[in-house]
Design a protein around this motif. Structure first.
Motif, PDB file in Angstrom:
ATOM      1  N   ARG A  37       0.830  -1.212   0.000  1.00 22.16           N
ATOM      2  CA  ARG A  37       0.000   0.000   0.000  1.00 22.16           C
ATOM      3  C   ARG A  37       0.865   1.263   0.000  1.00 22.16           C
ATOM      4  O   ARG A  37       0.620   2.196  -0.767  1.00 22.16           O
ATOM      5  CB  ARG A  37      -0.907  -0.012   1.238  1.00 22.16           C
ATOM      6  CG  ARG A  37      -1.802   1.198   1.364  1.00 22.16           C
ATOM      7  CD  ARG A  37      -2.182   1.437   2.810  1.00 22.16           C
ATOM      8  NE  ARG A  37      -1.001   1.617   3.654  1.00 22.16           N
ATOM      9  CZ  ARG A  37      -1.027   1.722   4.982  1.00 22.16           C
ATOM     10  NH1 ARG A  37      -2.178   1.629   5.621  1.00 22.16           N
ATOM     11  NH2 ARG A  37       0.075   1.887   5.679  1.00 22.16           N
ATOM     12  N   CYS A  40       2.414   1.923  -3.362  1.00 17.05           N
ATOM     13  CA  CYS A  40       1.471   2.481  -4.339  1.00 17.05           C
ATOM     14  C   CYS A  40       1.114   3.928  -4.002  1.00 17.05           C
ATOM     15  O   CYS A  40       0.948   4.763  -4.898  1.00 17.05           O
ATOM     16  CB  CYS A  40       0.205   1.619  -4.396  1.00 17.05           C
ATOM     17  SG  CYS A  40       0.486   0.004  -5.128  1.00 17.05           S
ATOM     18  N   LYS A  41       0.976   4.227  -2.719  1.00 19.41           N
ATOM     19  CA  LYS A  41       0.673   5.611  -2.322  1.00 19.41           C
ATOM     20  C   LYS A  41       1.770   6.558  -2.788  1.00 19.41           C
ATOM     21  O   LYS A  41       1.509   7.700  -3.183  1.00 19.41           O
ATOM     22  CB  LYS A  41       0.524   5.699  -0.800  1.00 19.41           C
ATOM     23  CG  LYS A  41      -0.811   5.242  -0.293  1.00 19.41           C
ATOM     24  CD  LYS A  41      -0.837   5.070   1.209  1.00 19.41           C
ATOM     25  CE  LYS A  41      -0.548   6.322   1.973  1.00 19.41           C
ATOM     26  NZ  LYS A  41      -0.675   6.111   3.442  1.00 19.41           N
ATOM     27  N   THR A 259      -5.391   1.093  -4.374  1.00 23.93           N
ATOM     28  CA  THR A 259      -4.234   1.369  -3.510  1.00 23.93           C
ATOM     29  C   THR A 259      -4.585   1.145  -2.037  1.00 23.93           C
ATOM     30  O   THR A 259      -3.881   0.430  -1.316  1.00 23.93           O
ATOM     31  CB  THR A 259      -3.761   2.819  -3.718  1.00 23.93           C
ATOM     32  OG1 THR A 259      -3.315   2.966  -5.056  1.00 23.93           O
ATOM     33  CG2 THR A 259      -2.638   3.174  -2.768  1.00 23.93           C
ATOM     34  N   TRP A 265      -1.664  -0.711  -7.727  1.00 20.61           N
ATOM     35  CA  TRP A 265      -1.756   0.556  -8.443  1.00 20.61           C
ATOM     36  C   TRP A 265      -3.132   0.678  -9.083  1.00 20.61           C
ATOM     37  O   TRP A 265      -3.780   1.706  -9.022  1.00 20.61           O
ATOM     38  CB  TRP A 265      -0.639   0.624  -9.478  1.00 20.61           C
ATOM     39  CG  TRP A 265      -0.682   1.816 -10.367  1.00 20.61           C
ATOM     40  CD1 TRP A 265      -0.663   1.795 -11.726  1.00 20.61           C
ATOM     41  CD2 TRP A 265      -0.727   3.195  -9.982  1.00 20.61           C
ATOM     42  NE1 TRP A 265      -0.700   3.071 -12.209  1.00 20.61           N
ATOM     43  CE2 TRP A 265      -0.742   3.962 -11.165  1.00 20.61           C
ATOM     44  CE3 TRP A 265      -0.762   3.856  -8.763  1.00 20.61           C
ATOM     45  CZ2 TRP A 265      -0.792   5.346 -11.162  1.00 20.61           C
ATOM     46  CZ3 TRP A 265      -0.819   5.243  -8.749  1.00 20.61           C
ATOM     47  CH2 TRP A 265      -0.828   5.967  -9.933  1.00 20.61           C
TER      48      TRP A 265
END
Length: 471
Positions: A37, A40-41, A259, A265
């Motif tokens: 996570r 992706c953030k 996400t 993604w």
């Protein structure tokens, strides 16, 4: 609803909190999620800005929900879709059962949908004589085990490969294998036959787009596409709060959902549906129905203090970071939506009196609030639910305790007498600690009672002031 809901929750939570193997498994799974996570953030130019934009999208949509719903329905119906309105779970079940009966459906396939879990659709369809088959792999596994989903996004995350293999051996007479690919192929062989047999496909809806009347379904396996495209009838069940205004809104919310929910993604398959098969098209359903479900959502919308709970996009991120969920697991909650969002939402959907205990299943650490991609202040909503529960049905013993505390605090002599007695009696506490005679048993069963100071601050201050004041 059973009056023992709270008792069952406490018993199950106590058992699972002591199951170290279960806790270790869940911790391990969610640690991996956190790493993905955060990765992706970091790809967002401004994650916090995206959260703010997403919250404003949902705020505006819900504050003009009547207008956006009308727009959404108009576009759907103009393309030949039939829209049904369901005030509650019973009405939604009846609508779908009637559609199945009218069309002489024999076999139904269903993609993953928490809204269908909310209205207990599978049980109703099976009671009506229809065979229902889950197409999502995780949902299929828990269906074979006759369990509800463990998690909003990961329904079978509590199971290890060996346990899944045992299920397949018992229910599908499969060979004992533990390789993930081999397990997937066993399920796929069964599923492909079911897709071809199904007359009706039922799906949930991740988002409905008001400006063009499309519904968006997001998934990782491609099975929802087969569920909605192969059978001659497609029924989509959608909570009325799932609307967004435009495709631009959707373009922001889809990557945020992936996400925050699964550390991706973008989810593997993202599909838009707008109606039944048109003349000249070679595939797609002959009938397309959308069931719009209220089931308490309008009542929550009228609550100005807590209506932003309806912003929830069902990503499950709050479950993943919640220390309570990590220790007691998803089944303990005994409701469709688990974790912090479930603890806030369930009392609104199913009754505050029976489900108020969920509001206390929180450390109030605020991790859920910090991670929510649409900025729902879950920690404060848990406090609101606690306040509302006490105001509506104040517990007798709590009222008694606070009345006694009030008297004591208004009479200093009583307070001093009480604290002096407590100090004298504390050495004897060890004789009853943790037993039914212990007045602090709820605390001392698993913790040490704090030691009282040898003298009160008031007494210390009086003595100190005498020794330091000028003569």
């Amino acid at each position: 609803m059973s009056p023992n809901t709270a008792v069952q929750f406490k018993a199950q939570a106590t058992r699972l909190a002591a199951d170290l193997e279960h806790r270790q498994w869940i911790f391990k799974a969610l640690r991996g999620y956190e790493a993905k996570r955060d990765e992706c953030k970091a790809r967002f130019q401004n994650w916090e800005g995206a959260r703010q934009a997403a919250a404003e999208i949902k705020y505006d949509t819900l504050n003009h929900l009547d207008r956006y719903l009308e727009q959404f329905v108009h576009h759907l119906e103009s393309r030949g879709a039939r829209v049904h309105w369901a005030a509650d779970a019973r009405a939604a079940r009846e609508i779908i059962l009637d559609l199945a009966r009218q069309n002489q459906v024999r076999f139904i396939i269903k993609s993953k949908s928490m809204t269908s879990e909310e209205i207990h659709l599978n049980e109703a369809l099976e009671a009506g004589g229809f065979e229902v088959f889950e197409s999502d792999l995780g949902e299929y596994i828990v269906q074979l085990r006759q369990e509800p989903p463990y998690h909003i996004v990961f329904p079978a995350m509590h199971l290890k490969r060996g346990q899944i293999s045992e299920v397949f051996q018992q229910k599908l007479q499969a060979e004992p294998v533990t390789d993930p690919e081999a397990l997937t192929m066993i399920a796929r062989r069964v599923m492909r036959q079911k897709f071809c047999q199904a007359d009706m496909g039922i799906s949930g809806v991740n988002f409905g787009v008001a400006e063009n009347g499309m519904i968006s379904i997001t998934e990782n396996e491609g099975n929802a596409r087969l569920t909605t495209a192969l059978p001659r009838i497609h029924v989509a069940l959608m909570g009325i709060e799932k609307l967004v205004r435009t495709m631009d809104d959707l373009a922001l919310l889809l990557p945020m959902l992936a996400t925050a929910g699964a550390g991706q993604w973008l989810t593997g398959y993202n599909t838009l549906y707008g109606g039944p098969r048109l003349a000249g098209e070679s595939d797609g359903p002959e009938q397309f129905h959308v069931v719009l479900l209220d089931n308490g959502r309008t009542r929550l919308l009228a609550d100005a203090e807590q209506r932003d709970v309806l912003h929830c996009i069902r990503c499950g991120a709050c479950l993943n970071v919640c220390p309570i969920f990590r220790n007691v697991g998803g089944h303990t909650y005994g409701t469709t939506y688990q974790g912090p969002i479930g603890s806030v939402l369930t009392p609104h959907l199913r009754g505050l009196r029976e489900w108020k205990h969920l509001s206390y299943a929180s450390s109030l650490c605020g991790a859920c609030t910090e991670t929510c991609p649409v900025k729902i202040d879950l920690a404060h909503h848990l406090l609101h639910n606690r306040r509302n529960a006490v105001q509506a049905h104040p517990p007798f013993f709590e009222r008694l305790a606070f009345a006694g505390f009030q008297v004591m605090m208004r009479h200093p002599a009583l307070y001093r007498l009480g604290t002096t007695l407590a100090r004298w009696l504390q050495p004897l506490h060890g004789l009853v600690q943790g037993t039914a005679l212990d007045p602090a048993r709820a605390w001392t069963r698993s913790r040490e009672a704090p030691r009282l100071a040898r003298e009160s601050f008031h007494a210390w201050w009086k003595k100190h002031r005498r020794t330091t004041s000028p003569s």
